[in-house]
Design an enzyme around this catalytic site. Structure first.
Site, short mmCIF file in Angstrom:
data_model
loop_
_atom_site.label_atom_id
_atom_site.label_comp_id
_atom_site.label_asym_id
_atom_site.label_seq_id
_atom_site.Cartn_x
_atom_site.Cartn_y
_atom_site.Cartn_z
CG MET A 145 22.58 11.95 3.03
SD MET A 145 23.83 13.06 2.37
CE MET A 145 22.95 13.73 0.96
CD GLU A 171 -1.72 -2.39 1.62
OE1 GLU A 171 -0.52 -2.61 1.94
OE2 GLU A 171 -2.60 -3.26 1.72
CG PHE A 178 -10.12 -9.69 11.28
CD1 PHE A 178 -8.88 -10.11 11.77
CD2 PHE A 178 -10.32 -9.70 9.92
CE1 PHE A 178 -7.88 -10.54 10.92
CE2 PHE A 178 -9.31 -10.13 9.04
CZ PHE A 178 -8.09 -10.55 9.56
CD GLN A 179 -7.57 -7.36 7.84
OE1 GLN A 179 -8.44 -7.13 7.00
NE2 GLN A 179 -6.39 -7.86 7.52
CE LYS A 239 -17.19 -6.58 3.45
NZ LYS A 239 -16.54 -7.84 3.82
C1 LIG Z 1 12.42 5.60 5.20
C2 LIG Z 1 13.70 6.25 5.55
N1 LIG Z 1 14.52 5.68 6.47
C3 LIG Z 1 15.70 6.27 6.77
C4 LIG Z 1 16.08 7.43 6.19
C5 LIG Z 1 17.41 8.11 6.56
N2 LIG Z 1 18.29 8.16 5.39
C6 LIG Z 1 18.42 9.28 4.65
S1 LIG Z 1 19.45 9.09 3.36
C7 LIG Z 1 19.77 7.51 3.78
C8 LIG Z 1 20.72 6.68 2.98
C9 LIG Z 1 20.19 6.35 1.65
O1 LIG Z 1 21.01 5.37 1.10
P1 LIG Z 1 20.84 4.94 -0.40
O2 LIG Z 1 19.44 4.67 -0.71
O3 LIG Z 1 21.79 3.83 -0.69
O4 LIG Z 1 21.26 6.24 -1.20
P2 LIG Z 1 22.67 7.01 -1.25
O5 LIG Z 1 22.66 8.02 -0.16
O6 LIG Z 1 23.74 6.01 -1.07
O7 LIG Z 1 22.68 7.65 -2.57
C10 LIG Z 1 19.08 7.15 4.94
C11 LIG Z 1 19.17 5.84 5.60
C12 LIG Z 1 15.18 7.99 5.26
N3 LIG Z 1 15.44 9.15 4.66
N4 LIG Z 1 14.03 7.38 4.95
#
Ligand SMILES: Cc1ncc(C[n+]2csc(CCOP(=O)(O)OP(=O)(O)O)c2C)c(N)n1
Lengths: 176, 578
Positions: free
Chosen positions: B493, B68, B130-131, B180
């Site tokens: 990042m 979803e 349920f749900q 529903k």
């Molecule tokens: C759902 C979610 N969880 C955690 C984060 C924190 N976060 C921001 S950037 C990042 C790393 C992303 O890694 P990747 O997808 O490999 O991309 P890259 O930075 O290597 O280009 C994380 C974990 C986020 N933004 N969103």
């Protein structure tokens, strides 16, 4: 802008909707503001509800909060006021053993002097109602505490403003 | 085509009352709102609606996503590229809660979306059936509006309101939860579009006095800077915007969500503001004498330390949402209203200007950034592919005509910094929430809404695995999206922050990855992996030439960093180039 906090009375005119209380209280909660009291009732306009909320914050903060409240789809208009701009009251109820009313002369004097009203009396207890400012209610509470209070409750603040609200004009200007 | 649609719609709305079920009414409402595709996932509490979708298959395309969350991001991608309302549907309980991330994303990025969830029968509400989950309660803080329907007769009015609220003013997500029994109940159906709600004023009227004050400040300014945001795109004000900045000769910078409203190559486009934006507009924010903010909200990623943000400048804020005025940055002149209307009214008041000397400063600082950062990103000479050169290769082939859908992380910043855009609504990314997993499903929605455009998803190896199951949706619907995974085998990042601010303690950021090409092939999606610079151009060309969906994995340097950068809490003018 000043960092000094004040007590503000917020009046929110809204459509009548169950979810709105949640939306409005979440606006305060998210920013870690404590709601001192919140009252919801009909307003002077048919079909329009009015929330009266009391909070303590800076003017800069309350302005932003008002913006967030007004942003809600079902909020018609929100206002904030300082204490001196409103006529406000709280109300409270005391439940006290009936014996005391007859045994302690002092109680009758307290009731008279505080302009409290006896709502009901029976053999076991009587219920006293008092409306007024917070200090008056607190004073009465202190005085009665000495004799023993079975139950006490105080309402949130309700308030009307000294100046006209102009909400009716606003509503009239919006075509339905 | 358009004409027949409106005629059809008119007929819908004057159809004399017919007795139908709530479920059928929901589908008819969607059709009346012009919905041609929706994204969702069935389950017990929404089955009556799916049963109707089956009957209306020829008129409305339901796309079965694999989760979803994917449905919401696809609806967002659809909305972001088309400007229309995206629609997502789910069952009660877990189906509904799985929508929340996408709804929160749409809320913070002002994306028009209507989500419809099934709910347990009204007599079971509150019984922990349920749900059963209180999705209206859960979604309240992240929706522009939400509502629960327990009677079939409420359906037309509430759905009409939902579409109106989602799209009007500052757009946002709306959730409608329908029990529903309301789906099963029969009633006299009649549909009327919503045209107004008395408590809701989506577009404040523009104040002529504010316009003339703004014009005076602009005409008097020696060093004006425009920073525009998504408000220009949402308000479809691109033409008015361009006319204003061209007439007054104002250097103009964009927030991440404002990207593509003005062509990248336009001479007045001075790049992106914010944490990983361009050097010149960030540094010169603290040198301009007038900051003109248009449809943007001074997000902390844009402003850095507010106490040191544009303190020397007067500020004009063009904004549709009154609660944004003075929220983060105090405006000397606030112009409330839609960007389109405000800018059109502003134009005749402006003097023609060029600000040549002031422009030179932007060029000088660009040259500094080019030497220190851009050259190395786009035309690297050392070993190891950079993310920047991949984007550059895509630019060369698409000539700026593609829509770029980026995920979240280093690749996102690189994609937004370097992608070339000729057309508005071409940069689709999760800006406010920074939702990893956004890009793959968003690209599906974008491509479906704009089948004539190239839609390229740029994703990190981390975020890709958050919604990788949507490859199944791509395979099943044959939607020809191009998927580029920039694989650095790290949550890049976060790793960059660990390197710079946590003494290189790489806690849980290294990824041991699967064979991505094999996974794509498992879904019968063509693809390849590139590890060498010499293979890159050919691989990108092959991807773009492919008629169907395509998966391209590019193994990039493992420990590259995105610069320039405004460290958290620093001032925009303290941007680091290395
Ligand atoms: C759902 C979610 N969880 C955690 C984060 C924190 N976060 C921001 S950037 C990042 C790393 C992303 O890694 P990747 O997808 O490999 O991309 P890259 O930075 O290597 O280009 C994380 C974990 C986020 N933004 N969103």
């Amino acid at each position: 802008m000043s960092k000094k906090t004040n007590t503000y009375t917020v009046s929110v005119y809204t459509e009548n909707n169950i979810g709105l209380l949640n939306r409005i209280s979440a606006i305060f909660q998210r920013r870690h503001f404590n709601i001192e009291s919140l009252n919801s009732s009909l307003s002077e306009i048919e079909g329009v509800s009015r929330f009266t909320i009391v909070v303590e914050m800076t003017e800069e903060q309350i302005k932003k909060i008002i913006g967030q409240i007004e942003k809600q789809v079902e909020v018609i208009k929100a206002y904030y006021h300082r204490d001196e701009d409103t006529i406000y009251q709280e109300s409270c109820l005391f439940k006290i053993k009936s014996d005391l009313l007859f045994e302690e002369r002092q109680i009758q004097n307290i009731i008279k002097e505080s302009n409290a009203r006896i709502v009901t009396v029976n053999k076991e207890y009587f219920v006293l109602e008092k409306s007024g400012r917070r200090i008056e209610i607190e004073l009465l509470h202190r005085e009665l505490s000495a004799f023993g209070i079975l139950q006490f409750t105080r309402s949130g603040r309700i308030a009307v403003t000294k100046e006209p609200m102009e909400i009716s004009q606003k509503l009239a200007s919006i075509k339905q | 085509m358009k004409e027949t649609q409106t005629i059809e719609r008119k007929q819908e709305s004057i159809v004399s009352a017919t007795v139908i079920s709530g479920a059928e009414a929901i589908v008819k409402c969607l059709l009346a709102e012009g919905v041609d595709v929706l994204y969702g996932y069935p389950g017990g509490a929404i089955m009556p609606v799916y049963d109707e979708l089956y009957k209306y298959e020829a008129k409305i395309h339901h796309v079965l996503t694999r989760h979803e969350q994917g449905a919401t991001h696809s609806a967002q991608g659809y909305a972001r590229i088309s400007g229309k309302v995206g629609v997502a549907m789910a069952t009660s309980g877990p189906g509904a809660t799985n929508l929340i991330t996408g709804i929160a994303d749409a809320q913070i990025d002002s994306t028009p979306m209507v989500c419809i969830t099934g709910q347990v029968a009204s007599h079971l509400l509150g019984s922990d059936a349920f749900q059963e989950t209180d999705i209206v309660g859960i979604s309240t803080p992240v929706t522009k509006w939400n509502h629960q329907i327990t009677k079939a007769s409420e359906i037309p009015e509430v759905i009409a309101k939902a579409f109106y609220i989602a799209k009007s003013g500052r757009p946002g997500p709306v959730l409608i939860d329908i029990t529903k029994d309301a789906q099963i109940e029969k009633f006299d159906f009649e549909y009327k579009k919503c045209t107004g709600i008395r408590s809701y004023n989506p577009e404040p009227a523009v104040d002529a006095a504010a316009i003339s004050q703004a014009a005076q400040l602009i005409n008097a300014a020696k060093k004006p800077l425009v920073v525009w945001g998504q408000g220009v795109i949402l308000g479809e004000a691109e033409e008015e915007f361009k006319a204003v900045i061209e007439k007054a000769g104002i250097p103009s910078a964009w927030t991440i969500l404002g990207a593509s409203a003005l062509a990248t190559k336009h001479p007045l486009n001075v790049g992106m503001v914010g944490m990983h934006g361009n050097y010149a507009p960030n540094v010169l924010t603290n040198e301009c004498d007038l900051l003109i903010a248009i449809g943007m909200r001074f997000d902390d990623r844009v402003t850095g330390d507010l106490k040191k943000y544009a303190k020397q400048a007067k500020v004009i804020h063009f904004e549709i949402d009154p609660s944004e005025i003075d929220k983060n940055v105090k405006a000397d002149v606030a112009v409330l209203g839609s960007a389109k209307q405000s800018l059109a009214l502003l134009l005749p008041h402006l003097n023609i200007n060029t600000h040549t000397e002031w422009h030179q400063k932007f060029k000088d600082l660009y040259a500094v950034e080019y030497e220190k950062v851009i050259k190395k990103d786009l035309y690297p000479t050392k070993e190891g592919l950079t993310m920047g050169e991949v984007i550059q290769e895509i630019n060369l082939l698409t000539k700026g005509d593609a829509a770029i859908v980026s995920d979240v992380g280093q690749h996102q910043m690189i994609a937004c910094r370097y992608s070339e855009f000729n057309k508005t609504k071409s940069n689709i990314t999760s800006g406010g929430l920074g939702t990893m997993g956004f890009a793959l499903p968003a690209a599906i929605g974008a491509k479906m809404a704009a089948p004539d455009r190239d839609v390229i998803a740029i994703i990190g190896d981390g975020g890709y695995q958050m919604t990788i199951q949507e490859l199944g949706t791509i395979f099943q619907t044959k939607v020809p999206v191009k998927i580029v995974v920039l694989n650095n085998e790290f949550l890049g990042m976060v790793r960059q922050w660990q390197e710079l601010f946590f003494d290189k303690r790489y806690a849980s950021t290294e990824l041991i990855n699967p064979n991505f090409v094999a996974i794509a092939k498992g879904y019968h999606i063509e693809g390849q992996k590139v590890t060498k610079r010499s293979e890159l151009k050919g691989a990108v060309a092959e991807m773009m030439a492919c008629d169907g969906a395509y998966f391209l994995e590019v193994c990039v340097e493992k420990q590259g960093n995105v610069f320039p950068m405004i460290p958290t809490g620093a001032s925009v003018s303290d941007m680091r180039l290395s």
